[in-house]
Design a protein around this motif. Structure first.
Motif, PDB file in Angstrom:
ATOM      1  N   GLU A  83      46.197  35.222  40.426  1.00 55.71           N
ATOM      2  CA  GLU A  83      44.949  34.641  39.911  1.00 55.71           C
ATOM      3  C   GLU A  83      45.185  33.877  38.611  1.00 55.71           C
ATOM      4  O   GLU A  83      44.361  33.060  38.210  1.00 55.71           O
ATOM      5  CB  GLU A  83      43.873  35.726  39.764  1.00 55.71           C
ATOM      6  N   SER A  84      46.328  34.151  37.985  1.00 57.24           N
ATOM      7  CA  SER A  84      46.622  33.392  36.761  1.00 57.24           C
ATOM      8  C   SER A  84      47.327  32.062  37.087  1.00 57.24           C
ATOM      9  O   SER A  84      47.533  31.230  36.211  1.00 57.24           O
ATOM     10  CB  SER A  84      47.490  34.232  35.818  1.00 57.24           C
ATOM     11  N   LEU A  85      47.667  31.856  38.346  1.00 60.80           N
ATOM     12  CA  LEU A  85      48.379  30.620  38.695  1.00 60.80           C
ATOM     13  C   LEU A  85      47.462  29.397  38.678  1.00 60.80           C
ATOM     14  O   LEU A  85      47.876  28.292  38.370  1.00 60.80           O
ATOM     15  CB  LEU A  85      49.005  30.748  40.094  1.00 60.80           C
ATOM     16  N   GLU A  86      46.221  29.628  39.099  1.00 58.21           N
ATOM     17  CA  GLU A  86      45.294  28.500  39.192  1.00 58.21           C
ATOM     18  C   GLU A  86      43.904  28.967  38.790  1.00 58.21           C
ATOM     19  O   GLU A  86      43.507  30.093  39.116  1.00 58.21           O
ATOM     20  CB  GLU A  86      45.187  28.018  40.640  1.00 58.21           C
ATOM     21  N   PHE A  87      43.175  28.088  38.186  1.00 59.56           N
ATOM     22  CA  PHE A  87      41.816  28.419  37.758  1.00 59.56           C
ATOM     23  C   PHE A  87      40.864  28.340  38.951  1.00 59.56           C
ATOM     24  O   PHE A  87      40.900  27.381  39.718  1.00 59.56           O
ATOM     25  CB  PHE A  87      41.393  27.443  36.658  1.00 59.56           C
ATOM     26  N   LEU A  88      40.043  29.353  39.091  1.00 60.93           N
ATOM     27  CA  LEU A  88      39.002  29.322  40.123  1.00 60.93           C
ATOM     28  C   LEU A  88      37.690  29.656  39.431  1.00 60.93           C
ATOM     29  O   LEU A  88      37.520  30.761  38.914  1.00 60.93           O
ATOM     30  CB  LEU A  88      39.319  30.352  41.221  1.00 60.93           C
ATOM     31  N   ASP A  89      36.783  28.686  39.411  1.00 64.21           N
ATOM     32  CA  ASP A  89      35.595  28.884  38.572  1.00 64.21           C
ATOM     33  C   ASP A  89      34.560  29.806  39.183  1.00 64.21           C
ATOM     34  O   ASP A  89      33.755  30.379  38.490  1.00 64.21           O
ATOM     35  CB  ASP A  89      34.971  27.535  38.169  1.00 64.21           C
ATOM     36  N   GLU A  90      34.550  29.922  40.494  1.00 68.22           N
ATOM     37  CA  GLU A  90      33.597  30.863  41.079  1.00 68.22           C
ATOM     38  C   GLU A  90      34.212  31.512  42.315  1.00 68.22           C
ATOM     39  O   GLU A  90      35.008  30.911  43.019  1.00 68.22           O
ATOM     40  CB  GLU A  90      32.302  30.163  41.442  1.00 68.22           C
ATOM     41  N   MET A  91      33.786  32.730  42.535  1.00 71.63           N
ATOM     42  CA  MET A  91      34.397  33.505  43.609  1.00 71.63           C
ATOM     43  C   MET A  91      33.636  33.388  44.935  1.00 71.63           C
ATOM     44  O   MET A  91      34.122  33.813  45.970  1.00 71.63           O
ATOM     45  CB  MET A  91      34.429  34.993  43.196  1.00 71.63           C
ATOM     46  N   GLU A  92      32.452  32.794  44.878  1.00 71.36           N
ATOM     47  CA  GLU A  92      31.577  32.862  46.049  1.00 71.36           C
ATOM     48  C   GLU A  92      32.198  32.249  47.310  1.00 71.36           C
ATOM     49  O   GLU A  92      32.181  32.837  48.386  1.00 71.36           O
ATOM     50  CB  GLU A  92      30.268  32.144  45.719  1.00 71.36           C
ATOM     51  N   LEU A  93      32.769  31.064  47.144  1.00 69.39           N
ATOM     52  CA  LEU A  93      33.345  30.411  48.310  1.00 69.39           C
ATOM     53  C   LEU A  93      34.567  31.176  48.822  1.00 69.39           C
ATOM     54  O   LEU A  93      34.740  31.366  50.025  1.00 69.39           O
ATOM     55  CB  LEU A  93      33.735  28.959  47.976  1.00 69.39           C
ATOM     56  N   LEU A  94      35.379  31.651  47.880  1.00 69.92           N
ATOM     57  CA  LEU A  94      36.552  32.443  48.276  1.00 69.92           C
ATOM     58  C   LEU A  94      36.100  33.630  49.123  1.00 69.92           C
ATOM     59  O   LEU A  94      36.662  33.909  50.188  1.00 69.92           O
ATOM     60  CB  LEU A  94      37.298  32.938  47.028  1.00 69.92           C
ATOM     61  N   GLU A  95      35.061  34.302  48.658  1.00 69.63           N
ATOM     62  CA  GLU A  95      34.588  35.485  49.383  1.00 69.63           C
ATOM     63  C   GLU A  95      34.049  35.110  50.758  1.00 69.63           C
ATOM     64  O   GLU A  95      34.340  35.779  51.742  1.00 69.63           O
ATOM     65  CB  GLU A  95      33.509  36.202  48.559  1.00 69.63           C
ATOM     66  N   GLN A  96      33.289  34.038  50.814  1.00 70.43           N
ATOM     67  CA  GLN A  96      32.758  33.585  52.113  1.00 70.43           C
ATOM     68  C   GLN A  96      33.891  33.302  53.084  1.00 70.43           C
ATOM     69  O   GLN A  96      33.865  33.708  54.240  1.00 70.43           O
ATOM     70  CB  GLN A  96      31.961  32.278  51.916  1.00 70.43           C
ATOM     71  N   LEU A  97      34.861  32.556  52.612  1.00 71.23           N
ATOM     72  CA  LEU A  97      35.978  32.188  53.482  1.00 71.23           C
ATOM     73  C   LEU A  97      36.735  33.415  53.945  1.00 71.23           C
ATOM     74  O   LEU A  97      37.029  33.571  55.127  1.00 71.23           O
ATOM     75  CB  LEU A  97      36.923  31.242  52.740  1.00 71.23           C
ATOM     76  N   MET A  98      37.018  34.286  53.005  1.00 73.45           N
ATOM     77  CA  MET A  98      37.824  35.474  53.342  1.00 73.45           C
ATOM     78  C   MET A  98      37.089  36.383  54.314  1.00 73.45           C
ATOM     79  O   MET A  98      37.703  37.094  55.089  1.00 73.45           O
ATOM     80  CB  MET A  98      38.147  36.245  52.072  1.00 73.45           C
ATOM     81  N   ARG A  99      35.768  36.385  54.261  1.00 73.82           N
ATOM     82  CA  ARG A  99      35.005  37.210  55.203  1.00 73.82           C
ATOM     83  C   ARG A  99      35.023  36.614  56.601  1.00 73.82           C
ATOM     84  O   ARG A  99      34.557  37.233  57.554  1.00 73.82           O
ATOM     85  CB  ARG A  99      33.557  37.386  54.736  1.00 73.82           C
ATOM     86  N   HIS A 100      35.540  35.411  56.724  1.00 75.83           N
ATOM     87  CA  HIS A 100      35.597  34.772  58.045  1.00 75.83           C
ATOM     88  C   HIS A 100      37.005  34.744  58.632  1.00 75.83           C
ATOM     89  O   HIS A 100      37.292  33.984  59.554  1.00 75.83           O
ATOM     90  CB  HIS A 100      34.959  33.376  57.977  1.00 75.83           C
ATOM     91  N   TYR A 101      37.859  35.548  58.074  1.00 74.68           N
ATOM     92  CA  TYR A 101      39.208  35.745  58.636  1.00 74.68           C
ATOM     93  C   TYR A 101      39.502  37.227  58.702  1.00 74.68           C
ATOM     94  O   TYR A 101      38.987  37.996  57.876  1.00 74.68           O
ATOM     95  CB  TYR A 101      40.266  35.056  57.773  1.00 74.68           C
ATOM     96  N   CYS A 102      40.313  37.602  59.642  1.00 80.42           N
ATOM     97  CA  CYS A 102      40.628  39.034  59.732  1.00 80.42           C
ATOM     98  C   CYS A 102      42.063  39.260  60.192  1.00 80.42           C
ATOM     99  O   CYS A 102      42.711  38.384  60.775  1.00 80.42           O
ATOM    100  CB  CYS A 102      39.668  39.729  60.690  1.00 80.42           C
ATOM    101  N   LEU A 103      42.504  40.446  59.880  1.00 79.54           N
ATOM    102  CA  LEU A 103      43.814  40.914  60.342  1.00 79.54           C
ATOM    103  C   LEU A 103      43.535  42.084  61.279  1.00 79.54           C
ATOM    104  O   LEU A 103      42.818  43.019  60.910  1.00 79.54           O
ATOM    105  CB  LEU A 103      44.628  41.365  59.121  1.00 79.54           C
ATOM    106  N   CYS A 104      44.065  41.984  62.495  1.00 80.23           N
ATOM    107  CA  CYS A 104      43.856  43.050  63.482  1.00 80.23           C
ATOM    108  C   CYS A 104      45.218  43.556  63.931  1.00 80.23           C
ATOM    109  O   CYS A 104      46.170  42.779  63.991  1.00 80.23           O
ATOM    110  CB  CYS A 104      43.165  42.531  64.739  1.00 80.23           C
ATOM    111  N   TRP A 105      45.282  44.815  64.269  1.00 78.59           N
ATOM    112  CA  TRP A 105      46.524  45.315  64.818  1.00 78.59           C
ATOM    113  C   TRP A 105      46.229  46.413  65.836  1.00 78.59           C
ATOM    114  O   TRP A 105      45.199  47.095  65.748  1.00 78.59           O
ATOM    115  CB  TRP A 105      47.504  45.775  63.743  1.00 78.59           C
ATOM    116  N   ALA A 106      47.110  46.522  66.808  1.00 79.54           N
ATOM    117  CA  ALA A 106      46.907  47.478  67.889  1.00 79.54           C
ATOM    118  C   ALA A 106      48.246  48.105  68.244  1.00 79.54           C
ATOM    119  O   ALA A 106      49.299  47.501  67.992  1.00 79.54           O
ATOM    120  CB  ALA A 106      46.351  46.741  69.104  1.00 79.54           C
ATOM    121  N   THR A 107      48.184  49.306  68.787  1.00 77.40           N
ATOM    122  CA  THR A 107      49.443  49.941  69.186  1.00 77.40           C
ATOM    123  C   THR A 107      49.317  50.511  70.585  1.00 77.40           C
ATOM    124  O   THR A 107      48.218  50.714  71.115  1.00 77.40           O
ATOM    125  CB  THR A 107      49.835  51.093  68.231  1.00 77.40           C
ATOM    126  N   ARG A 108      50.480  50.780  71.107  1.00 78.78           N
ATOM    127  CA  ARG A 108      50.589  51.368  72.445  1.00 78.78           C
ATOM    128  C   ARG A 108      51.832  52.234  72.443  1.00 78.78           C
ATOM    129  O   ARG A 108      52.906  51.784  72.036  1.00 78.78           O
ATOM    130  CB  ARG A 108      50.803  50.214  73.425  1.00 78.78           C
TER     131      ARG A 108
END
Ligand SMILES: C[S@@+](CC[C@H](N)C(=O)[O-])C[C@H]1O[C@@H](n2cnc3c(N)ncnc32)[C@H](O)[C@@H]1O
Length: 378
Positions: free
Chosen positions: A341-366
């Motif tokens: 987070e110190s690499l680049e300035f991000l003035d608001e978190m809202e868009l980041l949160e929206q975007l991140m809520r629209h991606y997921c990591l899934c895993w399954a086993t057998r």
């Protein structure tokens, strides 16, 4: 990706008030790999507030949805990954050899999203390798310009064999680079004691690494080619799809998942892609794409974490877990988050949160009771 796909890019560009742009064709016959980007007015209907930005990411193209191979026009989507690496989000000395640097600066939201994804997927891969003590194989399906094989070698964490599969045209391109870059070719040869290497236009088969040109929707061809490269169905097997299944119809992705579950007694599947596409934000994205003649064939399965897990469970997998990327990001080690987070300035978190809520990591086993595969988490 390692691209946090196309949706993210489109949303970031649109939220910042930039116009839709035709990026490039990655599509068959000038066709369905050609994705045009959402008109900004449509996405700003969502809860994203426009804000000025000096330099915004060019929207990357999305992969083929039609079944044909990508056109010869090169996709630029991997450049998002390369850009994040170039400014220090994570270490990858290989990506610069496979992917050209983008002229444009990428948005911090995209870079942070990418970071979370790389971190999450890598945690799951390493957990699998630890559980199996590396006596296993990995199949990266729709691998694109992925560099995991080389990074695992550096860390002394290679499985018995690492396979990559993608469309023949993508494989030809990657193979050409591998052959011409000692940094990529040498590690393969170091692990290959024999004099001769199986190498063709659309494939390379060595002792520990194989890259195969095949269509993931043609399962008999896929299986035949993997077997020719000594895929061992008796070994614990990790299959990975990152931003791949969404470009296949639900039936095609179900068939792939079923094939995988049927083929390996002990296995794990990792999938990264969109989720929550049923809400307002997701719907606007889909509508924009449709208006531009782009149907994401598999988006139906990206409704929710539940629908993602259900697909895995209905297609032969015994356990399934899923997490949205915001939740994953929130649980990342604090020191790492502070660092990136110190690499680049991000003035608001809202868009980041929206975007991140629209991606997921899934895993399954057998199977894999004795190895503790079911306990694996990110
Ligand atoms: C968005 S890219 C992701 C690449 C890589 N997994 C990553 O995350 O960096 C999707 C990849 O899947 C491949 N792909 C999509 N459909 C495929 C199919 N039916 N058969 C083989 N490869 C496919 C594309 O060629 C492309 O390389």
């Amino acid at each position: 990706m390692r691209l946090n796909c196309f949706f993210m890019a489109a949303a970031v560009a649109a939220a910042a008030g930039r116009g839709a742009r035709d990026e490039e064709s990655w599509g068959p016959s000038g066709g369905s790999y050609l994705h045009r980007f959402p008109a900004p007015e449509a996405v700003t209907e969502a809860t994203i507030r426009p804000r000025p930005r000096a330099s915004l990411p060019a929207p990357p193209p999305a992969p083929n949805t039609s079944g044909a191979e990508p056109s010869r026009k090169r996709p630029k989507l991997e450049r998002w990954n390369r850009f994040a690496v170039s400014i220090g989000y994570w270490h990858d000395p290989y990506i610069e050899h496979l992917v050209r640097q983008s002229k444009e600066r990428k948005a911090p939201e995209i870079n942070r999203g990418y970071f979370a994804r790389v971190h999450g997927v890598s945690q799951l891969i390493k957990a699998f390798l630890r559980k199996t003590e590396c006596r296993c194989q990995i199949l990266n399906l729709g691998a694109g310009m992925d560099t995991t094989f080389w990074k695992l070698k550096d860390e002394g964490l290679l499985p018995n064999k690492y396979f990559e599969v993608d469309f023949p045209m993508i494989v030809t391109r990657k193979l050409h680079t591998i052959k011409n870059k000692p940094l990529l070719f040498r590690p393969i040869m170091e692990l290959h004691p024999e004099d001769t290497l199986q190498i063709g236009n659309h494939m390379l088969d060595s002792k520990r690494y194989a890259i195969i040109g095949a269509d993931l929707r043609d399962l008999s061809e896929l299986e035949e080619k993997l077997k020719k490269c000594n895929m061992n169905t008796q070994l614990p097997t990790l299959l990975i799809t990152e931003c791949v299944l969404v470009y296949m119809t639900p039936e095609q992705s179900a068939n792939l998942l079923k094939w995988a579950a049927r083929s390996f007694e002990t296995a794990m599947f990792i999938n990264y892609e969109q989720v929550n596409m049923d809400d307002r934000f997701g719907q606007i994205m889909i509508e924009n794409l449709r208006r531009r003649q782009c149907d994401l064939a598999g988006v139906e399965t990206c409704k929710s974490l539940e629908s993602q897990k259900e697909r895995l469970l209905l297609n032969g997998w015994e356990t399934a877990s899923a997490v949205n990327m915001m939740e994953l990001y929130s649980g990342l080690p604090r020191a790492e988050v502070n660092r990136i987070e110190s690499l680049e300035f991000l003035d608001e978190m809202e868009l980041l949160e929206q975007l991140m809520r629209h991606y997921c990591l899934c895993w399954a086993t057998r199977g894999g009771q004795e190895l503790g595969l079911k306990e694996i988490t990110y």
